[in-house]
Design an enzyme around this catalytic site. Structure first.
Site: not given
Length: 369
Positions: A54, A155, A137
């Site tokens: 991520e 996102d 996020y």
DNA sequence: CACGCGTGGGG
DNA sequence: TCCCCAAGCGT
């Protein structure tokens, strides 16, 4: 309420079911991902790999991330290994992926997990938010994917999908709070991680920015933008600033034994913490403009062009051979056999390509941009 | 809160 | 050739 009308709760349930059904059939294969079938069989993804992926995926495409993720996990298979790594090694491995503050924060984050959390990642969104480099996020994504918390992941993909689904016409970034609330409204309690990944896969493959493929979209029946012919218009965005052109010079010194003069850039600012060729400032703020070492500098005659996030850069590359005893005012010599261009940020690799060509063909001219 | 911060691919 | 964009965060 009539039979033909759905309650809002029923509509949300339908959207969630259609999306997850689509994901079960079309989930993309990724090295850090546990597919929907395995996930429902009880296989849990490794939080370290989810977190690492991520961070790498922030503002970065899946295609660009794959090889970096593979190298990082081969070299540093768990958070303890990464926490123990040398800073320079991690920065070199990140070279070329961009947004280098992510790599510095990645290391700080790994070390925080080891030092403050006994080597285990926090398992909640709020806990994850305390880690450097982890924002709203990433915290939500890791909490949902690795720990099954029904956190809302927002996102750029989710913003686009939700803006179209609910026909939100307010331009970004002003629309962000409203889009977040709508995204939360369709986040299910069950399979929140698959839901998050499904939303992002949908945005990446079907609900794309330019040419959405509505005919293949599982949410076609639910989509207000498609109904009203607005799918290409949404989400609206504030106009972007024009990128100015900046100029600078890089000096590439080759010592008699082949060693190359490089310097580690300051932690903050452009390419912070990365290895690079000594050069001038790029903002004409009046920084040092003297070469890093006395030599007979000659122009390669090739201008390196490179575009960063917020400006275009045109670089002159100067080249010189220096004596074995020469002492640099800036930087330090890296032995020829230990120099790997791949450990440099891309703009510095471009400059090296120009210099290497000039070394091989002193009269030749090449063009790189 | 607006801005600084990379890179590669697609239209 | 350009512009747009991509699974954002820190300040």
């Amino acid at each position: 309420m009539r039979d033909t009308e759905e309650s809002p709760e029923e509509e949300v349930a339908d959207i969630s079911a259609r999306l997850l059904g689509w994901y079960d059939r079309h989930a993309r294969e990724m090295p850090w991902r546990v597919g929907p079938a395995d996930r429902r069989a009880g296989v849990r993804p490794d939080p370290y790999r989810v977190w690492l992926s991520e961070i790498m995926l922030q503002q970065t495409t899946v295609a660009a991330v794959r090889s970096y993720f593979r190298r990082f996990t081969e070299r540093w298979p768990d958070v303890g290994a990464l926490a123990a790594a040398e800073d320079a090694e991690v920065m070199a491995e990140w070279a070329g992926l961009g947004y280098y503050a992510r790599a510095r924060n990645l290391l700080r984050g790994a070390r925080a997990v080891v030092a403050d959390h006994g080597g285990r990642f926090p398992e909640t969104r709020d806990g994850l938010l305390t880690l450097p480099g982890v924002g709203p996020y990433t915290a939500a994504a890791v909490a949902a994917i690795a720990f099954d918390e029904p956190a809302t992941v927002v996102d750029g993909n989710v913003e686009r999908v939700v803006a179209r689904l609910f026909r939100v016409e307010t331009p970004l970034p002003a629309a962000k709070p409203a889009l977040t609330r709508l995204a939360a409204a369709i986040t299910p309690q069950e399979r929140p991680g698959d839901h998050a990944q499904a939303m992002m896969d949908l945005g990446a493959t079907i609900c794309t920015p330019r040419k959405p493929v509505c005919s293949l979209c599982p949410l076609g029946p639910d989509c207000a933008a498609r109904r009203d012919g607005l799918e290409v218009e949404l989400p609206r965005k504030a106009p972007k600033a024009v990128k100015p052109v900046r100029e600078g010079t890089l000096w590439i010194a080759v010592r008699a034994d082949g060693a190359l003069l490089l310097e580690t850039r300051p932690e903050t600012g452009m390419l912070g913490g990365m290895l690079g060729w000594p050069g001038t400032d790029w903002d004409r703020s009046g920084g040092p403009t003297d070469p890093p070492i006395a030599a007979d500098w000659r122009a390669t005659g090739v201008e390196v062009r490179h575009t960063f996030s917020h400006f275009h850069l045109r670089l002159s590359v100067l080249l010189a051979e220096v004596a074995q005893e020469a002492v640099p005012a800036r930087g330090s010599f890296v032995p020829h056999e230990r120099f790997r261009p791949s450990s440099l940020p891309t703009v510095m690799q471009k400059a090296w390509n120009v210099a290497a060509a000039a070394i091989r063909h002193p009269r030749g001219e090449a063009r790189l941009d």
